[in-house]
Design a protein around this motif. Structure first.
Motif, PDB file in Angstrom:
ATOM      1  N   ALA A  33       0.832  -1.211   0.000  1.00 29.63           N
ATOM      2  CA  ALA A  33       0.000   0.000   0.000  1.00 29.63           C
ATOM      3  C   ALA A  33       0.860   1.251   0.000  1.00 29.63           C
ATOM      4  O   ALA A  33       0.519   2.261  -0.630  1.00 29.63           O
ATOM      5  CB  ALA A  33      -0.933  -0.011   1.210  1.00 29.63           C
ATOM      6  N   LEU A  34       1.985   1.198   0.701  1.00 32.66           N
ATOM      7  CA  LEU A  34       2.875   2.354   0.787  1.00 32.66           C
ATOM      8  C   LEU A  34       3.468   2.698  -0.582  1.00 32.66           C
ATOM      9  O   LEU A  34       3.648   3.874  -0.917  1.00 32.66           O
ATOM     10  CB  LEU A  34       3.989   2.070   1.791  1.00 32.66           C
ATOM     11  N   LEU A  35       3.742   1.673  -1.369  1.00 33.44           N
ATOM     12  CA  LEU A  35       4.422   1.877  -2.645  1.00 33.44           C
ATOM     13  C   LEU A  35       3.470   1.916  -3.844  1.00 33.44           C
ATOM     14  O   LEU A  35       3.925   2.096  -4.978  1.00 33.44           O
ATOM     15  CB  LEU A  35       5.455   0.763  -2.863  1.00 33.44           C
ATOM     16  N   ALA A  36       2.178   1.751  -3.595  1.00 33.00           N
ATOM     17  CA  ALA A  36       1.218   1.667  -4.699  1.00 33.00           C
ATOM     18  C   ALA A  36       1.026   3.016  -5.381  1.00 33.00           C
ATOM     19  O   ALA A  36       0.887   4.053  -4.721  1.00 33.00           O
ATOM     20  CB  ALA A  36      -0.123   1.144  -4.185  1.00 33.00           C
ATOM     21  N   ASP A  37       1.011   3.004  -6.708  1.00 29.83           N
ATOM     22  CA  ASP A  37       0.599   4.150  -7.533  1.00 29.83           C
ATOM     23  C   ASP A  37       1.420   5.411  -7.285  1.00 29.83           C
ATOM     24  O   ASP A  37       0.894   6.522  -7.247  1.00 29.83           O
ATOM     25  CB  ASP A  37      -0.890   4.456  -7.307  1.00 29.83           C
ATOM     26  N   ILE A  38       2.723   5.257  -7.070  1.00 29.30           N
ATOM     27  CA  ILE A  38       3.585   6.420  -6.890  1.00 29.30           C
ATOM     28  C   ILE A  38       4.823   6.278  -7.765  1.00 29.30           C
ATOM     29  O   ILE A  38       5.203   5.176  -8.176  1.00 29.30           O
ATOM     30  CB  ILE A  38       4.027   6.618  -5.418  1.00 29.30           C
ATOM     31  N   ASP A  39       5.445   7.416  -8.042  1.00 28.82           N
ATOM     32  CA  ASP A  39       6.716   7.445  -8.758  1.00 28.82           C
ATOM     33  C   ASP A  39       7.897   7.631  -7.812  1.00 28.82           C
ATOM     34  O   ASP A  39       9.040   7.351  -8.191  1.00 28.82           O
ATOM     35  CB  ASP A  39       6.719   8.601  -9.769  1.00 28.82           C
ATOM     36  N   VAL A  40       7.625   8.124  -6.595  1.00 23.61           N
ATOM     37  CA  VAL A  40       8.705   8.383  -5.640  1.00 23.61           C
ATOM     38  C   VAL A  40       8.121   8.375  -4.224  1.00 23.61           C
ATOM     39  O   VAL A  40       6.987   8.818  -4.010  1.00 23.61           O
ATOM     40  CB  VAL A  40       9.406   9.732  -5.946  1.00 23.61           C
ATOM     41  N   LEU A  41       8.905   7.874  -3.275  1.00 26.08           N
ATOM     42  CA  LEU A  41       8.514   7.856  -1.865  1.00 26.08           C
ATOM     43  C   LEU A  41       9.446   8.755  -1.069  1.00 26.08           C
ATOM     44  O   LEU A  41      10.672   8.625  -1.161  1.00 26.08           O
ATOM     45  CB  LEU A  41       8.578   6.428  -1.307  1.00 26.08           C
ATOM     46  N   PHE A  42       8.866   9.667  -0.294  1.00 28.70           N
ATOM     47  CA  PHE A  42       9.623  10.540   0.608  1.00 28.70           C
ATOM     48  C   PHE A  42       9.492   9.991   2.033  1.00 28.70           C
ATOM     49  O   PHE A  42       8.379   9.738   2.498  1.00 28.70           O
ATOM     50  CB  PHE A  42       9.090  11.970   0.557  1.00 28.70           C
ATOM     51  N   PHE A  43      10.627   9.834   2.717  1.00 32.97           N
ATOM     52  CA  PHE A  43      10.653   9.198   4.031  1.00 32.97           C
ATOM     53  C   PHE A  43      11.385  10.131   4.986  1.00 32.97           C
ATOM     54  O   PHE A  43      12.605  10.308   4.890  1.00 32.97           O
ATOM     55  CB  PHE A  43      11.394   7.857   3.936  1.00 32.97           C
ATOM     56  N   ASP A  44      10.650  10.758   5.931  1.00 34.22           N
ATOM     57  CA  ASP A  44      11.223  11.762   6.831  1.00 34.22           C
ATOM     58  C   ASP A  44      11.615  11.138   8.169  1.00 34.22           C
ATOM     59  O   ASP A  44      10.950  10.225   8.663  1.00 34.22           O
ATOM     60  CB  ASP A  44      10.202  12.883   7.064  1.00 34.22           C
ATOM     61  N   GLU A  45      12.698  11.647   8.766  1.00 33.95           N
ATOM     62  CA  GLU A  45      13.176  11.249  10.092  1.00 33.95           C
ATOM     63  C   GLU A  45      13.534   9.758  10.143  1.00 33.95           C
ATOM     64  O   GLU A  45      13.187   9.038  11.076  1.00 33.95           O
ATOM     65  CB  GLU A  45      12.121  11.573  11.168  1.00 33.95           C
ATOM     66  N   PHE A  46      14.254   9.303   9.150  1.00 33.85           N
ATOM     67  CA  PHE A  46      14.654   7.901   9.052  1.00 33.85           C
ATOM     68  C   PHE A  46      15.665   7.576  10.152  1.00 33.85           C
ATOM     69  O   PHE A  46      16.715   8.198  10.235  1.00 33.85           O
ATOM     70  CB  PHE A  46      15.278   7.683   7.670  1.00 33.85           C
ATOM     71  N   HIS A  47      15.339   6.618  10.989  1.00 32.47           N
ATOM     72  CA  HIS A  47      16.294   6.132  11.980  1.00 32.47           C
ATOM     73  C   HIS A  47      15.905   4.719  12.376  1.00 32.47           C
ATOM     74  O   HIS A  47      14.749   4.320  12.240  1.00 32.47           O
ATOM     75  CB  HIS A  47      16.375   7.044  13.206  1.00 32.47           C
TER      76      HIS A  47
END
Length: 384
Positions: free
Chosen positions: A126-140
């Protein structure tokens, strides 16, 4: 050091890249600051990434742009820069925060399909569905289980040819710093290096410590900033701020996710809870996010002094850092009450305090300090 590979680009891509850099610089100007050197370098990398991505969407190129990993000390404008770029990027996109991501993932570990990985995979799908790019903030990554989820996300994104833009306070080699588990995450760290360009944003100024009212890349909205750190928490101090210690009869049991929490009061818009109850048990960021959805003002009292060196408090301090992360990101008004001293800048790192102490101290510096030795007018003008 920023990694900037040579890019083979045509005139259309080059024009789009230059226009994006100018747009990001204009956004900074409207916010009252100029991009410093490392921010400018990061803006140029984002612009090149965006030009490649939009060119791919227009069939000008089949090449997938390399993902970007923006990292650096707290308060250097990483999230601001990413959000400004996100707002201007004309592609199918999705932005998620670290805690929100893991709330959705962990939700998949409960219920009839728990344990077989099916629900977790559905969450990633679901997170990766129908997108061209994923932005991920505060990765740790501080937990080996979360590290496994991250590895799955990276694998699936690579399979789908979906690039990521990530912000983090940690260089890749510093992720999952616990020496008991770090070696287990090394293959994923190597995968991050293989699939992402590592870009450091490392200006000298922590924008979160700019006096209140000054424009800066990291200024939050007024909710979180309007909170207070109150010591020693006398009834007179609290009363001046419109806070009145709840009577025992006002106590309630809330179950935001799976674990019950005994709170001292839960008015329609205010949650009052003790530090031990909130941070000393089995609560998680999913609990804090669920409570933040219902309560715009939090009072956490009986906060111990971070100057104390009690090893038993180490897990509680890590949960406390998660609370601060969530409330800052959700722009919740936070009152911290304790006998003091409540000085996270002076606490120092060590086995008791969380590994991300610098980020927490930076965020808590936004809160005005109220101390009984100060007259009210000085408290109100203390700033952060």
């Amino acid at each position: 050091m920023a990694v900037t590979p040579t890019l083979g680009i045509g005139p259309a891509v080059r024009s789009a890249r230059l226009a994006m850099v100018d747009d990001l610089a204009d956004d900074a100007g409207r916010s009252g600051f100029e991009l410093e050197y490392s921010q400018r370098q990061a803006a140029e990398r984002l612009a090149a990434f965006g030009a490649q991505l939009t060119g791919r969407r227009r069939a000008l190129s089949r090449k997938v742009p390399r993902s970007l990993y923006l990292h650096g000390p707290v308060g250097r404008g990483k999230t601001w820069l990413m959000d400004s770029f996100y707002a201007r990027l004309p592609v199918r996109k999705r932005r998620v925060h670290f805690h929100d991501f893991f709330r959705s993932l962990h939700a998949g570990t409960h219920g009839p399909a728990a344990g077989n990985g099916t629900m977790i995979q559905k969450s990633v799908d679901a997170l990766l569905a129908d997108i061209d790019v994923l932005f991920f903030d505060e990765f740790h990554v501080h937990d080996v289980g979360d590290g496994m989820f991250i590895a799955r996300l990276l694998r699936d994104a690579a399979k789908r040819r979906i690039p990521l833009v990530v912000t983090s306070n940690y260089a890749p080699d510093d992720l999952l710093p616990n020496p008991l588990w770090h070696e287990h995450f090394v293959p994923t760290i190597q995968a991050i290096k293989d699939m992402m360009d590592i870009v450091e944003i490392s200006g000298a100024l922590d924008f979160r410590r700019v006096p209140a009212g000054a424009d800066s890349p990291e200024n939050p909205s007024e909710g979180f900033r309007s909170g207070r750190i109150i010591t020693p928490g006398t009834p007179a101090q609290l009363g001046r701020l419109g806070l009145f210690t709840p009577a025992p009869i006002q106590s309630r049991v809330l179950t935001p996710t799976t674990h019950p929490i005994v709170v001292r009061n839960s008015d329609p818009d205010l949650l009052w809870v003790g530090f031990d109850e909130l941070c000393g048990g089995l609560t998680s960021p999913a609990d804090y996010l669920a409570l933040a959805d219902s309560y715009a003002t939090w009072v956490i009292d009986d906060v111990p002094s971070p100057a104390g060196n009690h090893p038993a408090l180490a897990p509680a301090w890590q949960r406390f850092s998660n609370v601060v992360d969530v409330l800052h990101d959700q722009d919740i008004t936070l009152f911290l009450v304790g006998k003091g001293p409540l000085d996270w800048d002076g606490a120092g790192s060590g086995s008791v305090m969380p590994v991300d102490l610098a980020r927490i101290a930076s965020r808590l510096s936004l809160l005005t300090r109220c101390e009984s030795a100060k007259p009210l007018e000085r408290e109100e003008s203390a700033g952060s």
